[in-house]
Design an enzyme around this catalytic site. Structure first.
Site, PDB file in Angstrom:
ATOM      1  N   SER A 157      50.881  54.233  35.985  1.00 19.86           N
ATOM      2  CA  SER A 157      49.662  53.936  35.240  1.00 19.86           C
ATOM      3  C   SER A 157      48.473  54.474  36.011  1.00 19.86           C
ATOM      4  CB  SER A 157      49.505  52.423  35.060  1.00 19.86           C
ATOM      5  OG  SER A 157      48.245  52.092  34.500  1.00 19.86           O
ATOM      6  N   TYR A 171      49.104  43.894  38.117  1.00 20.67           N
ATOM      7  CA  TYR A 171      49.727  45.021  37.410  1.00 20.67           C
ATOM      8  C   TYR A 171      49.443  46.325  38.144  1.00 20.67           C
ATOM      9  CZ  TYR A 171      50.521  48.431  33.655  1.00 20.67           C
ATOM     10  OH  TYR A 171      50.952  49.502  32.911  1.00 20.67           O
ATOM     11  N   LYS A 175      52.049  49.180  39.788  1.00 23.63           N
ATOM     12  CA  LYS A 175      52.076  50.577  39.388  1.00 23.63           C
ATOM     13  C   LYS A 175      51.759  51.512  40.556  1.00 23.63           C
ATOM     14  CE  LYS A 175      53.407  50.268  35.141  1.00 23.63           C
ATOM     15  NZ  LYS A 175      54.690  50.887  34.712  1.00 23.63           N
TER      16      LYS A 175
END
Length: 266
Positions: A157, A171, A175
């Site tokens: 990401s 998150y 990533k």
């Protein structure tokens, strides 16, 4: 080209970079994963589509078969080593090899760092990081036994190494780990004939890019005002980048992290 329904249109037969190859795509029941599976099949690959729920996988298989392609639905939990091994075995047992793998499965649990639950932290680690680690192990172990090796693309990401956003610290950490893990694995195994690269999408036309209470029209207006490109990416655009990294056209790309985020991280 994208149809009005948002699915990938048929690609001319002359564009068949993956004819005779077997591909495995996780998170293939919707979104980017489904777009990748459709694109690989349209270019000649036999595709194993993986995910936790069988029904959306069967829908992806049906879309592929409607276009004359070949696919197999394989439900799996990528955070389990046995399932990662079983996916590779399913590809080899059914089609004879594993030539391409796209590790796309991922989850997002939002919340400010101080308020995020420990359960949400661990669930993201399990799927987003451990899932990629286990997939890489199983896939590389098979690919390095094949004369032709193989190509792996991990989906990371733009959150993490490239940019940040409120409510996404955990998150983003997972990533960033995917990118670091991928680069290290790429160096470990390129001499085994296995190429490993990364794509890092930003906001893409999937449910994950919608903010709470936001409609698709709201998202379009937000993107027009905030992104340098003025719009988010289509799933087909991310799929095209993944197919490039997995193809022979990218034969000298090793450990590359290709950012696809409409200029958000500039």
């Amino acid at each position: 080209m994208t149809t009005a329904s948002g699915t990938t249109a048929d690609i001319p037969a002359a564009r068949a970079r993956f004819t005779g190859r077997t591909a495995l795509v996780s998170g293939a029941g919707s979104g980017i994963g489904r777009a990748v599976a459709l694109a690989l099949a349209a270019e000649g690959a036999q595709v194993v589509v993986a995910g936790r729920r069988r029904e959306p996988l069967e829908e992806t298989v049906a879309l592929i078969e409607e276009r004359g392609g070949t696919a197999l639905a394989a439900p799996a939990d990528v955070s389990r080593a046995a399932d990662a091994e079983a996916l590779v075995a399913a590809a080899v047992d059914r089609f004879g090899s594993l030539d391409v793998a796209v590790n796309n499965a991922g989850i997002f649990r939002g919340g400010t760092l101080a308020d995020l639950s420990e359960e949400d932290w661990h669930s993201q680690l399990a799927v987003n990081v451990t899932g990629v680690f286990l997939a890489l192990q199983a896939q590389v172990r098979r690919m390095r036994t094949q004369p032709s090796g193989g190509a792996i693309v991990n989906v990371s990401s733009n959150f993490g190494l490239h940019t940040a956003s409120p409510g996404a610290a955990a998150y983003a950490a997972t990533k960033a780990a995917v990118t670091a893990l991928s680069r290290g694995a790429a160096l470990d195994h390129i001499r085994d004939g296995v190429r490993i690269n990364v794509v890092s999408p930003g906001a893409t036309a999937t449910g994950m890019s919608l903010r709470p209470g936001e409609s698709e029209a709201d998202r379009t207006e937000r993107a027009r005002a905030t992104l340098p490109l003025g719009r988010i990416s289509a799933t087909e655009e991310v799929a095209a980048a993944i197919l490039y990294l997995a193809s022979d056209e990218a034969a000298s790309l090793v450990g590359t992290d290709l950012v696809i985020d409409s200029g958000a991280s500039l």
